[in-house]
Design an enzyme around this catalytic site. Structure first.
Site, PDB file in Angstrom:
ATOM      1  N   SER A 120      74.078 -63.797  68.504  1.00 48.93           N
ATOM      2  CA  SER A 120      74.010 -63.258  69.871  1.00 48.93           C
ATOM      3  C   SER A 120      75.065 -62.176  69.971  1.00 48.93           C
ATOM      4  O   SER A 120      76.050 -62.188  69.211  1.00 48.93           O
ATOM      5  CB  SER A 120      74.313 -64.371  70.877  1.00 48.93           C
ATOM      6  OG  SER A 120      74.630 -63.821  72.141  1.00 48.93           O
TER       7      SER A 120
ATOM      8  N   TYR B 272      78.858 -71.810  74.572  1.00 46.47           N
ATOM      9  CA  TYR B 272      77.883 -70.924  73.924  1.00 46.47           C
ATOM     10  C   TYR B 272      78.583 -69.817  73.129  1.00 46.47           C
ATOM     11  O   TYR B 272      78.255 -69.559  71.962  1.00 46.47           O
ATOM     12  CB  TYR B 272      76.965 -70.322  74.991  1.00 46.47           C
ATOM     13  CG  TYR B 272      75.826 -69.492  74.439  1.00 46.47           C
ATOM     14  CD1 TYR B 272      74.641 -70.090  74.010  1.00 46.47           C
ATOM     15  CD2 TYR B 272      75.923 -68.108  74.349  1.00 46.47           C
ATOM     16  CE1 TYR B 272      73.591 -69.330  73.508  1.00 46.47           C
ATOM     17  CE2 TYR B 272      74.883 -67.341  73.850  1.00 46.47           C
ATOM     18  CZ  TYR B 272      73.713 -67.952  73.434  1.00 46.47           C
ATOM     19  OH  TYR B 272      72.677 -67.189  72.940  1.00 46.47           O
TER      20      TYR B 272
END
Ligand code: NAD
Length: 279
Positions: A164, A177
């Site tokens: 990501s 995350y």
């Protein structure tokens, strides 16, 4: 800016992965689904991993079989060692071996730091990071056992970690995350260093904002989308197919000299757009 899915440019209809066998985790939704279909279109046989949602997984399998390649759905929680080992064992039984792993499965459990439970912390780390470790380990064992098959690929095997932009962009309210994706960066680079001498290519794809269920609230109203677009120099939200195409090319021999790299597919989100007017 037109959407990728509206365009008829389908570069990866070339059979870049003909004869290869791929496993995609979390392949019944969003990026994993588009990637599994993209790899099938490029000529690979595909294992469609899912943890819940058998029907969606079966639909992905049907679509992939439409390209004349093999596919099957397999239920497994990527954070469970026994289930991961069982999934690879079934893949070797049905397809013989593996050439491409796309460790894609991931989730969010968002909360401000002071509200975050240890369960939320562990769940995200377990799926997003430990899940990639377990799948990469099982794929690497098979690559090392089997060795090179020159008529299939120049590489002994390919591992693509779904990362990501948050492997480098800090993200308030999402510490679990962001930490998991920061971990994916070091997981990927360390595996690339360790496995490179054996002819195994390990890389990551780092999506920016892609229209999937994981981040629906960031794009599903015009106001939310307008806010999001301020973070994207290229001024469009990505489609899952943007990521599928990047993964397909990265897994192919066109990228045979690419090792230990993160390919950002983010419309420029990592270009510090807040500084566009001089800071
Ligand atoms: P999604 O929610 O549509 O898909 C996630 C998939 O992972 C689903 O199929 C889900 O069932 C699966 N999954 C969750 N837990 C699992 C488990 N324990 N075992 C096996 N599968 C499991 O979201 P997405 O956007 O397609 O996300 C896919 C990957 O892309 C994730 O790793 C995510 O972090 C990453 N990503 C997404 C974006 C984005 O903007 N959508 C941006 C950057 C990175």
């Amino acid at each position: 800016m037109t959407s990728r899915v509206d365009s008829d440019r389908r570069f990866v209809s070339l059979p870049l992965l003909r004869g290869q066998r791929a496993l995609v985790t979390g392949a019944n939704s969003g990026i994993g689904k588009a990637t599994a279909i993209g790899l099938g279109r490029a000529g690979a046989d595909v294992v469609v991993n899912y943890v819940v949602g058998r029907e969606e997984a079966d639909e992905v399998v049907k679509e992939i079989e439409g390209f004349g390649v093999r596919a099957f759905a397999h239920e497994a929680d990527v954070s469970d060692e026994g289930q991961v080992v069982g999934m690879f064992a079934r893949m070797f039984e049905e397809f013989g071996t593996i050439d491409v792993l796309v460790a894609n499965a991931g989730l969010q459990r968002d909360a401000a730091l002071t509200e975050m439970t240890v369960e939320q912390w562990h769940k995200v780390l377990d799926v997003n990071l430990t899940g990639q470790f377990l799948c990469a380990r099982e794929a690497a064992k098979e690559f090392l056992r089997r060795g090179i098959v020159p008529e299939v690929s120049r590489a002994v095997g390919k591992i693509i970690c779904m990362s990501s932009v948050h492997q480098i962009i800090p993200w308030s309210g999402h510490v679990n995350y962001a930490a998991s994706k920061g971990g994916v960066l070091m997981l990927m680079q360390t595996l690339a260093q360790e496995l490179g001498p054996h002819g195994i290519r390990v890389n990551a794809v780092a999506p920016g904002a892609i229209r999937t269920p994981i981040n629906r609230s960031a794009w599903d109203t015009p106001e939310a989308e307008a806010d999001l677009l301020k973070l994207i120099p290229y001024r469009r939200v990505g489609d899952p197919e943007d990521i599928a195409d990047a993964v397909t090319v990265l897994a192919s021999d066109l990228m045979d000299y690419v090792v230990g790299t993160t390919l950002f597919v983010d419309g420029g989100m990592t270009l510090f757009p807040g500084f566009a007017t001089g800071g």
